[in-house]
Design an enzyme around this catalytic site. Structure first.
Site, PDB file in Angstrom:
ATOM      1  CD  GLU A  18    -109.046  25.455   6.795  1.00  0.00           C
ATOM      2  OE1 GLU A  18    -109.035  24.974   7.954  1.00  0.00           O
ATOM      3  OE2 GLU A  18    -108.040  25.481   6.075  1.00  0.00           O
ATOM      4  CD  GLU A  45     -99.311  24.396  10.148  1.00  0.00           C
ATOM      5  OE1 GLU A  45     -98.685  23.365   9.899  1.00  0.00           O
ATOM      6  OE2 GLU A  45    -100.553  24.434  10.302  1.00  0.00           O
TER       7      GLU A  45
END
Lengths: 295, 434
Positions: free
Chosen positions: A58, A47
């Site tokens: 995040e 990824e």
């Protein structure tokens, strides 16, 4: 259940190790060496993070990596060039936020629309078309729930990309059914609530999530908080078809930046950690097979 | 008919006004709106949409009755609609001021904060989180949380903490925890992202009180509905006072809660022109070199995109990265705007205009020295617009005084000292030597 043969192959016949790094962290060339190190360490799918300025899903580790990459002037076009140049066997997946996908190609569309006086035809298609040309096999978009995903899903189907959805510990009932009906490639099983970030232990929310997903016939890759081979082993032994590791690897890059390590040194560390994670996953897979046999 | 039934039907009638139907079903305003958030938050957002429908729209368990009672008794509603005599004379038009600065806490923010904290209580949530820019929303949320006995954490950019110390102190006085956000430039946009991260971790027992008509559905419609009490009162008051509707309604626009709250019940009155005054900052041009927009005029200059849960108009570069915005007023310093306003601008119903820092500061001094009202720097933009464009307006103008300026006095001293503001007092005793 998927568009990409490469991604299907990655989950075929063993646990998939799916590492994540931010492209351009801390700079374009170093991150190419790092991604190639992940590949040597046994990555099946990689990824690649394309940085967005407002990464709401995040934690601090990846957020700081995204900032480093943006400071090094990463853009979607440089990201696609990177995907074309990087020398890996693993299938490549792009992980980014929807505004970048939505906006890509839009400035041209807007100037065309201004010239013609009609509304701009915005949408995700130009991004997906470019990603496919660059060899990207799938997309993960953390701020795009199933409800808003139809235009992107259509573009992904048109160009042969998988659209990977994240299933959270809070996703249950009808939402789970609907989401699983839209997934292709693999489902990203969020191991616990919160944002990304390496943890000392893995959550028992993981086991619950895997149990809920057992009836769906799609590979299940678990992410959020995995940082050691032992975590990987336990998660795969618990029923995961793959493990996704981000922050623990990004930590290695951050440590390289902080301690001014050479690119080769950081790459070696990434390769070693990758090998540990991959081997852990394989041990978990073997112990699961033995459990099934002995039963 | 019992008293409860009677008040329920009255509340129901108000909340069913046509101007407030927009976006309620699916959170879409034409191409804008929606729900762009991490999957982990979606169940909470669905739960909130359900609670909004039950309690706010259908007044279940008498929620709206309790809200209206508390916003009257604790908040001080209705706020007056005051005729501004000297401004009326200066501009040769009737100028009316909707005095949201007189609401408890000194700004319109309490309408929404009290509504959402009360809703969280009805939903059985145990903790409140919020973000704040200028500190007005944080202050209002902290007050509402203290009033309703809920623990509360407020995220605030480090730069804004330095700009708005009195408000930080007020939040702490009310028992809230204030967490500094150091990422990015340390302003509202970063604080919103950080609050969303907290929410992603604590969603099962925590409610996020978003401070404007931004974010994923149902926040834009819900915040509008709580703030629409401004236009509901203003419309009734201006008709009662003058026998007719205003020709123009003016409100400053950052995220847009004050704007939409002021416009909501006038949207269907097609004869009324609606002016949303954005922060033009130092210039409307983008600094290509730094990628900074030295303004916060996302309605006026922004492009369509997705930020913080909704598709709307944004200040962004050609790749889709969100730009740093700027305004003399931290309350307007945000790169996005509510999706409903973006839609109403596209439809031609709302007139987006921008006023620069200098004109806003002039407006700050103008209202202070002509009417005895020291406005927030956000509000001052609306008066900067009035000064510059009064000749284009009709004979009866309502301006929303969205908040009072006590919180901005330090900033006003500093900014006035840096400029040649014709209508400012002599600054020498406030700077240097003092």
């Amino acid at each position: 259940m998927g568009n990409s043969e490469a991604i299907a192959a990655a989950f075929d016949g063993g646990p998939a190790y799916v590492p994540y790094l931010v492209v351009g962290d801390p700079d374009y060339d170093s991150s190419k060496a790092y991604v190639e190190a992940l590949d040597r360490g046994g990555a099946d799918v990689i990824e690649l993070g394309l940085p967005f300025s407002e990464p709401i899903a995040e934690g601090s580790t990846i957020q700081e990596a995204l900032v480093r990459s943006l400071d090094a002037e990463m853009t979607p076009d440089r990201f696609f060039a990177f995907a074309e140049e990087v020398d890996v066997d693993a299938a490549l997946v792009c992980m980014t936020y929807y505004n970048l996908i939505y906006q890509y190609g839009d400035s041209e569309a807007r100037s065309a629309s201004e010239a013609s006086g009609e509304a701009a035809s915005t949408g995700p298609r130009p991004f997906v078309e470019r990603a496919a040309a660059a060899g990207i096999e799938g997309l993960v978009v953390p701020d795009l729930p199933g409800e808003e995903a139809d235009p992107l899903r259509e573009a992904c189907d048109e160009f042969g990309l998988d659209l990977v959805f994240i299933v959270a510990p809070t996703t249950r009932g009808d939402r789970l059914d609907e989401l699983m009906g839209r997934v292709s490639g693999y489902v990203y099983v969020q191991a616990r609530l919160g944002t990304t970030g390496a943890r000392d232990d893995v959550s028992n929310q993981t086991t619950e999530s895997l149990d809920r997903l057992r009836e769906y016939d799609v590979p299940k890759a678990v992410g959020f908080g995995i940082s050691t081979g032992e975590h990987a082993e336990r998660i795969v032994a618990g029923g995961a078809d793959g493990i996704i590791v981000g922050s623990a690897l990004v930590d290695v890059v951050a440590d390289g930046v902080e301690n001014d390590r050479s690119t080769a040194d950081v790459a070696d560390r990434l390769e070693a950690l990758s090998r540990e994670l991959k081997e852990g996953a394989e041990r978990g897979y073997r112990s699961r097979a033995e459990t099934v046999e002995s039963a | 008919m019992s008293e409860t039934e009677s008040s329920t039907s009255e509340v129901g009638e108000l909340s069913r006004r046509p101007g407030r139907e927009r976006g309620r079903d699916d959170g879409k305003f034409g191409r804008y709106g929606g729900q762009y958030v991490p999957e982990a938050l979606m169940p909470a957002i669905e739960e909130l949409a359900d609670a909004y429908e039950r309690y706010v729209l259908n007044n279940e368990d008498g929620f709206m009755d309790e809200f209206r009672e508390r916003i009257a008794d604790f908040g001080g509603r209705p706020t007056p609609l005051q005729r501004a005599d000297r401004l009326s004379e200066r501009y040769d038009t009737e100028v009316y001021l909707k005095r949201e600065d007189l609401l408890h806490g000194g700004a319109h923010k309490l309408n929404n904060a009290l509504g959402q904290v009360l809703l969280a209580k009805y939903m059985g949530k145990e903790r409140i989180i919020a973000e704040t820019g200028a500190g007005q929303h944080g202050t209002a949320t902290a007050m509402a949380a203290a009033h309703l006995d809920m623990p509360c954490t407020i995220y605030m950019g480090e730069r804004d903490i330095n700009r708005q110390r009195p408000n930080v102190f007020r939040m702490k006085l009310n028992g809230s925890e204030v967490k500094p956000v150091t990422t990015g430039r340390g302003t509202l946009k970063e604080a919103i992202s950080e609050t969303m991260r907290d929410w992603a971790e604590t969603v099962e027992d925590t409610h996020y009180v978003i401070g404007s008509i931004v974010g994923p559905h149902p926040f834009p419609v819900m915040v509008r509905d709580f703030q629409a009490i401004i236009s509901e009162e203003a419309r009734e008051q201006v008709i009662e006072r003058t026998g007719g509707l205003p020709t123009d309604v003016v409100a400053c626009a950052g995220g847009g809660s004050n704007t939409m709250g002021t416009f909501a019940d006038f949207v269907d009155d097609e004869s009324v022109a609606l002016h949303a005054v954005e922060a033009g900052g130092s210039t409307l041009e983008v600094d290509e070199e730094t990628g900074v927009a030295p303004n916060s005029a996302s309605l006026y200059t922004g492009d369509e995109g997705v930020l913080h849960g909704a598709r709307t108009k944004l200040l962004q570069d050609s790749d889709g990265q969100i730009m740093e915005s700027h305004s003399i007023s931290s309350g307007l310093d945000y790169a996005g705007v509510g999706p409903e306003l973006a839609y109403l601008v596209d439809e031609g119903r709302v007139d987006p205009v921008a006023v620069d820092d200098d004109a806003a500061l002039e407006g700050f001094h103008r209202l202070s020295n002509t009417e005895g009202i020291i406005p927030a720097l956000e509000t001052a933009h609306a008066f900067g617009y009035l000064e510059e464009h009064h000749e284009e307006l009709g004979e009866r103008v309502v301006v929303n005084v969205s908040g009072r300026g006590d919180k901005d006095l330090d900033a006003a001293i500093e900014e006035t000292d840096q400029r040649d503001v014709a209508n400012a007092p002599d600054m020498s005793m406030f700077t240097g030597g003092m």
